[in-house]
Design a protein around this motif. Structure first.
Motif, PDB file in Angstrom:
ATOM      1  N   LYS A 131       0.802  -1.224   0.000  1.00 33.10           N
ATOM      2  CA  LYS A 131       0.000   0.000   0.000  1.00 33.10           C
ATOM      3  C   LYS A 131       0.838   1.278   0.000  1.00 33.10           C
ATOM      4  O   LYS A 131       0.400   2.301  -0.494  1.00 33.10           O
ATOM      5  N   ASN A 133       3.811   4.143  -0.572  1.00 30.02           N
ATOM      6  CA  ASN A 133       4.854   4.582  -1.492  1.00 30.02           C
ATOM      7  C   ASN A 133       6.147   4.800  -0.701  1.00 30.02           C
ATOM      8  O   ASN A 133       6.175   4.597   0.513  1.00 30.02           O
ATOM      9  N   LYS A 354       0.979   1.585  -8.112  1.00 22.85           N
ATOM     10  CA  LYS A 354       0.238   0.649  -7.272  1.00 22.85           C
ATOM     11  C   LYS A 354       0.295  -0.765  -7.823  1.00 22.85           C
ATOM     12  O   LYS A 354       0.506  -1.730  -7.106  1.00 22.85           O
TER      13      LYS A 354
END
Lengths: 404, 187
Positions: A131, A133, A354
């Motif tokens: 999830k 970054n 993602k």
């Protein structure tokens, strides 16, 4: 940092002594109730506590990692995670690189383990790794590294052992009382005429059995909450970028998946309380962690810089002049300017999107479960299970046959 | 007699104070030296990565010979600047950083290169190394701050003055170039 760790240690020590006192008083009264001698109960309580402490000290991290089903990974398994941990190791001045573990669980959480900074581990769930970054991951890892650096791990395992001893003692005492009431009823009535004194002792004993675990838990949670604030503050200091941790916490708060392998005793080790409930009142006494929305608000209102003094000022702002959360000696340490966020399109930032992140982590999980990967010429990656018997496998997309 | 004991007691306490302060001064100084060597480790790591990066990029961007050569030259200059003083080294490293980001910006135009696993891995390493350089510099400055505070604050300031501890220098980068957030122009 050192001054602040020391003065925090003193405050925590007061709370730990409080917990130890609860344990000893409980042991004393249970001794009075069951053996007619307080000293006997005291000794049993002390021995139990000592043994559990030794186990926790030498085996604590492997037990914790074991029950969370965490698995160690190497640099090649996930270079980005390794690099981020190494960056934070450098920023915090930690002497040794911690071991890195992955928990195969879609819940979003992470924790640090290990009794001292030279023998530490960081565990992160595969869900969280997917999830976040890079900036967010950095924030979370910085928070965990601060736990290691501030020696919270040792303190918290020490406390959880105390809590555990109290719970075990109270649990067995309740059951012994229950059985002796069932089978030993004749004996005690035969002795006869124990008098009011015995009844009072029995009453206090029962009261303690019920109250001690609750009191100990409240103290435990108080220690844990304080540590979380400090870890957030030092995390912001190491990254010079509070927004990273804030936005990671936001993502974590938005998720409703519960971690399967956590339990009440290990809850304070995690970056957020694995058992949190939505809509709980703020600053709850029975929570291991400060309310997550409040942690985010504090981090976001660190306007001027990333130093501990800035965190403290932000805390006071969020709490309407509610005073300091960090000890004052730490605050003189000088300014720490914020750094700019890593720009989205920076050429130096190979920020996987993602989809790539998800694929990356799921590949990692396949590998860790001993699946072999066969790359087909049509671009398909075949995952071959470890118990696959045949000697060749057919690609489901293009029909090519691959030797296994 | 009592006076003697008092004097001895005071002397012992003073001695303990001196020893404790001296030791923490030494510890802090060693930490700054260790932090400094960490920066060098990371700079060397960047130098080691570059030949690999250039080698990988060469096959895909034959038209960008100049950009590639600029990186290689800047890297050789930076390696030559080791040991020629902080200023020279900082300047060479700054130029290397500039050449590198030009190369990576140009690489955006080569989708094949960007899909190359080897290149992606190198890019991740390079990004992380840049971060590690920044963080080791940050930790060095943090240690210097602690060390200087100790040297300038009473009572350790007295001991530092007597035993010749000198305040350390911060690692400042040229203000206005690296410190500024990158500007994006749409011209």
């Amino acid at each position: 940092m050192w001054e602040q760790i020391r003065s925090n240690q003193i405050r925590s020590m007061v709370l730990v002594v409080g917990m130890a006192a609860v344990l000893l008083v409980l042991g004393y009264f249970l001794g009075l109730v069951f053996f007619g001698s307080g000293t006997g109960g005291l000794i049993i309580a002390l021995v139990l506590w000592l043994v559990m402490n030794l186990v926790a000290y030498f085996q604590g991290d492997s037990i914790l990692l074991g029950i969370s089903k965490a698995r160690k990974i190497t640099r090649d398994d996930h270079p980005r995670l390794f690099n981020v941990v190494e960056e934070m190791k450098i920023a915090s001045g930690l002497e040794k690189m911690p071991d890195i573990y992955i928990i195969d669980d879609p819940a979003l959480n992470a924790f640090a383990a290990g009794r001292d900074p030279s023998r530490a581990s960081i565990a992160i769930t595969s869900g969280l790794l997917q999830k976040l970054n890079r900036d967010e991951l950095q924030g979370v890892i910085a928070h965990e590294i601060s736990h290691i650096k501030n020696r919270d791990v040792l303190l918290m395992s020490f406390c959880s052992v105390l809590l555990g001893s109290i719970v075990i003692l109270a649990w067995y005492a309740t059951h012994m009382l229950f059985f002796s009431a069932m089978y030993g009823g004749r004996r005690s009535s035969g002795r006869g005429g124990g008098g009011g004194g015995e009844a009072i002792v029995l009453l206090i004993g029962i009261l303690l059995m019920i109250l001690a675990p609750i009191i100990a838990q409240l103290i435990y949670f108080a220690i844990s909450r304080r540590r979380e604030y400090l870890a957030d503050a030092s995390g912001a200091l190491y990254t010079r970028y509070p927004e990273g941790l804030a936005s990671a916490l936001e993502k974590i708060a938005a998720s409703t998946t519960e971690l399967k392998t956590a339990n009440q005793a290990t809850a304070p080790m995690y970056i957020i309380n694995p058992f949190r409930q939505k809509g709980r009142p703020a600053a709850d006494l029975t929570s291991t962690h400060p309310p997550i929305s409040e942690r985010i608000r504090i981090l976001r209102s660190m306007a001027g810089g990333a130093s501990l003094a800035d965190y403290n000022a932000a805390y006071a702002r969020v709490h309407q002049g509610g005073g300091a959360i960090l000890p004052s000696p730490a605050l003189a340490a000088g300014a720490a300017p914020l750094r700019a966020p890593t720009p989205e399109s920076a050429p130096l930032e190979p920020e996987p999107g993602k989809v790539e992140r998800t694929r990356e982590v799921s590949d990692l999980m396949w590998r860790m479960n001993n699946y072999r990967t066969v790359n087909c010429a049509c671009g398909t990656k075949l995952k071959v299970p470890p118990n696959f018997k045949k000697s060749e496998v057919r690609c489901p997309h293009c029909g090519r046959i691959h030797p296994v | 007699m009592i006076a003697l004991y008092v004097v001895i007691g005071v002397l012992v306490v003073l001695l303990i104070l001196v020893v404790l302060n001296f030791n923490s001064l030494v510890r802090l100084r060693n930490q700054t030296q260790n932090a400094w060597s960490q920066i060098d480790v990371q700079l060397k790591r960047r130098h080691d990565l570059i030949p690999n990066l250039v080698e990988t990029a060469k096959g895909y961007m034959a038209h960008e010979r100049e950009t590639l050569e600029a990186v290689t030259n800047a890297r050789n200059l930076a390696q030559g600047a080791i040991g020629k003083g902080i200023d020279a080294q900082a300047k060479a490293e700054g130029e290397l950083g500039g050449a590198l980001s030009r190369l990576l910006a140009v690489a955006e135009n080569y989708p094949d290169l960007k899909a190359n696993q080897n290149f992606l891995a190198l890019q991740e390493e390079l990004t992380s190394t840049e971060n590690k350089i920044a963080f080791s510099r940050q930790f060095y400055n943090d240690s210097i701050l602690r060390y200087n505070n100790k040297i300038q604050m009473f009572p350790s300031s007295v001991i530092a003055a007597m035993t010749g501890f000198k305040a350390g220098e911060f690692f400042e980068i040229e203000v206005g170039t690296e410190r500024e957030a990158p500007k994006v122009s749409f011209a």
